[in-house]
Motif scaffolding. Sequence first.
Motif, PDB file in Angstrom:
ATOM      1  N   LEU A   1     -25.131  66.745  16.487  1.00  0.00           N
ATOM      2  CA  LEU A   1     -23.809  66.422  16.999  1.00  0.00           C
ATOM      3  C   LEU A   1     -22.764  66.817  15.895  1.00  0.00           C
ATOM      4  O   LEU A   1     -21.566  67.040  16.240  1.00  0.00           O
ATOM      5  CB  LEU A   1     -23.942  65.055  17.104  1.00  0.00           C
ATOM      6  CG  LEU A   1     -24.682  64.534  18.725  1.00  0.00           C
ATOM      7  CD1 LEU A   1     -24.558  62.929  18.695  1.00  0.00           C
ATOM      8  CD2 LEU A   1     -24.200  65.318  19.695  1.00  0.00           C
ATOM      9  N   GLU A   2     -23.153  66.377  14.642  1.00  0.00           N
ATOM     10  CA  GLU A   2     -22.337  66.751  13.570  1.00  0.00           C
ATOM     11  C   GLU A   2     -21.992  68.316  13.490  1.00  0.00           C
ATOM     12  O   GLU A   2     -20.832  68.806  13.377  1.00  0.00           O
ATOM     13  CB  GLU A   2     -22.891  66.478  12.111  1.00  0.00           C
ATOM     14  CG  GLU A   2     -22.862  64.987  11.885  1.00  0.00           C
ATOM     15  CD  GLU A   2     -23.662  64.842  10.617  1.00  0.00           C
ATOM     16  OE1 GLU A   2     -23.508  65.525   9.661  1.00  0.00           O
ATOM     17  OE2 GLU A   2     -24.054  63.559  10.278  1.00  0.00           O
TER      18      GLU A   2
ATOM     19  N   ALA B   1     -19.659  69.289  16.259  1.00  0.00           N
ATOM     20  CA  ALA B   1     -18.063  69.108  15.871  1.00  0.00           C
ATOM     21  C   ALA B   1     -17.580  69.811  14.837  1.00  0.00           C
ATOM     22  O   ALA B   1     -16.388  69.990  15.090  1.00  0.00           O
ATOM     23  CB  ALA B   1     -18.182  67.436  15.629  1.00  0.00           C
TER      24      ALA B   1
ATOM     25  N   SER C   1     -16.993  73.442  16.334  1.00  0.00           N
ATOM     26  CA  SER C   1     -16.564  73.378  17.557  1.00  0.00           C
ATOM     27  C   SER C   1     -17.246  74.388  18.674  1.00  0.00           C
ATOM     28  O   SER C   1     -16.725  75.303  19.388  1.00  0.00           O
ATOM     29  CB  SER C   1     -15.177  74.089  17.685  1.00  0.00           C
ATOM     30  OG  SER C   1     -14.290  73.362  16.568  1.00  0.00           O
TER      31      SER C   1
ATOM     32  N   ALA D   1     -24.486  65.777  23.485  1.00  0.00           N
ATOM     33  CA  ALA D   1     -23.845  66.778  23.322  1.00  0.00           C
ATOM     34  C   ALA D   1     -22.911  67.174  24.393  1.00  0.00           C
ATOM     35  O   ALA D   1     -21.680  67.742  24.090  1.00  0.00           O
ATOM     36  CB  ALA D   1     -24.756  68.057  22.984  1.00  0.00           C
TER      37      ALA D   1
ATOM     38  N   LEU E   1     -19.389  65.816  23.827  1.00  0.00           N
ATOM     39  CA  LEU E   1     -18.472  66.485  22.826  1.00  0.00           C
ATOM     40  C   LEU E   1     -18.387  67.736  23.620  1.00  0.00           C
ATOM     41  O   LEU E   1     -17.484  68.512  22.840  1.00  0.00           O
ATOM     42  CB  LEU E   1     -19.317  66.682  21.606  1.00  0.00           C
ATOM     43  CG  LEU E   1     -19.566  65.357  20.779  1.00  0.00           C
ATOM     44  CD1 LEU E   1     -20.563  65.876  19.530  1.00  0.00           C
ATOM     45  CD2 LEU E   1     -18.684  64.951  20.428  1.00  0.00           C
TER      46      LEU E   1
END
Length: 131
Positions: free
Chosen positions: A45-46, A49, A52, A81, A84
């Motif tokens: 997830l990091e 983000a 992008s 995911a 996001l």
Amino acid sequence: MIEAQQAALRELSTPLMPIAEGVVVMPIIGMIDSRRAQQIMETLLEGIATHSADIAILDITGVRVVDTQVAGALIRAAQAARMLGARVVLSGISAEVAQTLVHIGAEMQDMIALRSLQQAIAYALAQRQQL
């Protein structure tokens, strides 16, 4: 000192690499327990983000055993995911792992599954060209 070593080992056990604009890949090797599953989710997830990313490839070629816990962790990672805005491509699925996923009734609708990392990268790059 010990905490620093443990943090370094966690980073090494879940590397995430950008391979193209909007595409990241995470090769997963070895056993996945609940602690490692959490680390995989956090790193994924990091990375999505930070880079992008629209597409995240989870390569499980190096994972020999997929049980209910591992399948659940992969599905939860794909769902997170998706929140996001990224799609997860699962690659490196062996015949044994495919049988296990079907046998335990894993819901894979949030993921695209491909046989090899090479196929997953080709798919991701083709998808990026369509954007």
